[in-house]
Design a protein around this motif. Structure first.
Motif, PDB file in Angstrom:
ATOM      1  N   LYS A   1      58.899  40.912  89.814  1.00 16.69           N
ATOM      2  CA  LYS A   1      57.432  40.983  89.767  1.00 16.69           C
ATOM      3  C   LYS A   1      56.892  42.055  90.706  1.00 16.69           C
ATOM      4  N   SER A   2      57.443  42.146  91.909  1.00 19.54           N
ATOM      5  CA  SER A   2      56.947  43.145  92.863  1.00 19.54           C
ATOM      6  C   SER A   2      57.194  44.568  92.361  1.00 19.54           C
ATOM      7  N   GLN A   3      58.325  44.755  91.693  1.00 15.30           N
ATOM      8  CA  GLN A   3      58.633  46.084  91.156  1.00 15.30           C
ATOM      9  C   GLN A   3      57.662  46.440  90.029  1.00 15.30           C
ATOM     10  N   GLU A   4      57.357  45.469  89.180  1.00 15.26           N
ATOM     11  CA  GLU A   4      56.390  45.711  88.107  1.00 15.26           C
ATOM     12  C   GLU A   4      55.015  46.033  88.680  1.00 15.26           C
ATOM     13  N   ASP A   5      54.594  45.283  89.696  1.00 11.19           N
ATOM     14  CA  ASP A   5      53.293  45.535  90.316  1.00 11.19           C
ATOM     15  C   ASP A   5      53.226  46.930  90.910  1.00 11.19           C
ATOM     16  N   ARG A   6      54.302  47.342  91.560  1.00  9.52           N
ATOM     17  CA  ARG A   6      54.339  48.667  92.175  1.00  9.52           C
ATOM     18  C   ARG A   6      54.209  49.754  91.115  1.00  9.52           C
ATOM     19  N   GLN A   7      54.920  49.601  90.011  1.00  8.45           N
ATOM     20  CA  GLN A   7      54.838  50.597  88.935  1.00  8.45           C
ATOM     21  C   GLN A   7      53.451  50.592  88.289  1.00  8.45           C
TER      22      GLN A   7
ATOM     23  N   ARG B   1      50.814  53.778  88.127  1.00 13.68           N
ATOM     24  CA  ARG B   1      50.200  54.300  86.898  1.00 13.68           C
ATOM     25  C   ARG B   1      48.685  54.333  87.012  1.00 13.68           C
ATOM     26  N   LYS B   2      48.102  53.284  87.580  1.00 16.25           N
ATOM     27  CA  LYS B   2      46.642  53.234  87.711  1.00 16.25           C
ATOM     28  C   LYS B   2      46.139  54.341  88.646  1.00 16.25           C
ATOM     29  N   GLU B   3      46.845  54.560  89.751  1.00 12.52           N
ATOM     30  CA  GLU B   3      46.432  55.600  90.692  1.00 12.52           C
ATOM     31  C   GLU B   3      46.577  56.986  90.084  1.00 12.52           C
ATOM     32  N   ALA B   4      47.565  57.174  89.248  1.00 13.26           N
ATOM     33  CA  ALA B   4      47.771  58.474  88.609  1.00 13.26           C
ATOM     34  C   ALA B   4      46.619  58.806  87.652  1.00 13.26           C
ATOM     35  N   GLN B   5      45.990  57.781  87.086  1.00 15.02           N
ATOM     36  CA  GLN B   5      44.866  58.014  86.180  1.00 15.02           C
ATOM     37  C   GLN B   5      43.612  58.461  86.932  1.00 15.02           C
ATOM     38  N   ASN B   6      43.508  58.089  88.200  1.00 14.28           N
ATOM     39  CA  ASN B   6      42.303  58.375  88.975  1.00 14.28           C
ATOM     40  C   ASN B   6      42.693  59.045  90.292  1.00 14.28           C
ATOM     41  N   PRO B   7      43.092  60.318  90.252  1.00 13.92           N
ATOM     42  CA  PRO B   7      43.651  60.962  91.440  1.00 13.92           C
ATOM     43  C   PRO B   7      42.638  61.255  92.541  1.00 13.92           C
TER      44      PRO B   7
END
Length: 38
Positions: free
Chosen positions: A5-11, A15-21
Motif C-alpha cells: 500500500k505504501s508503495q502504491e501511495d508513493r507512486q 503521478r499527481k505531482e507530475a501533473q502539477n509541477p
C-alpha cells in the motif's frame, strides 16, 4: 495485490505531482485578495 500500500501511495503521489509541477493552484478568493493588495 502485487505492491504494498505504501508503495502504491508513493507512486500515486508522484503521478499527481507530475501533473502539477508549479505547486498548489491558488483559489479564486486568494487570487482576488492578492489582486486587491497591488
Amino acid at each position: 495485490m502485487t505492491q504494498s500500500k505504501s508503495q502504491e501511495d508513493r507512486q500515486f503521489r508522484a503521478r499527481k505531482e507530475a501533473q502539477n509541477p508549479h505547486g498548489k493552484v491558488k483559489s479564486l478568493k486568494r487570487l482576488a485578495k492578492e489582486a486587491k493588495k497591488d
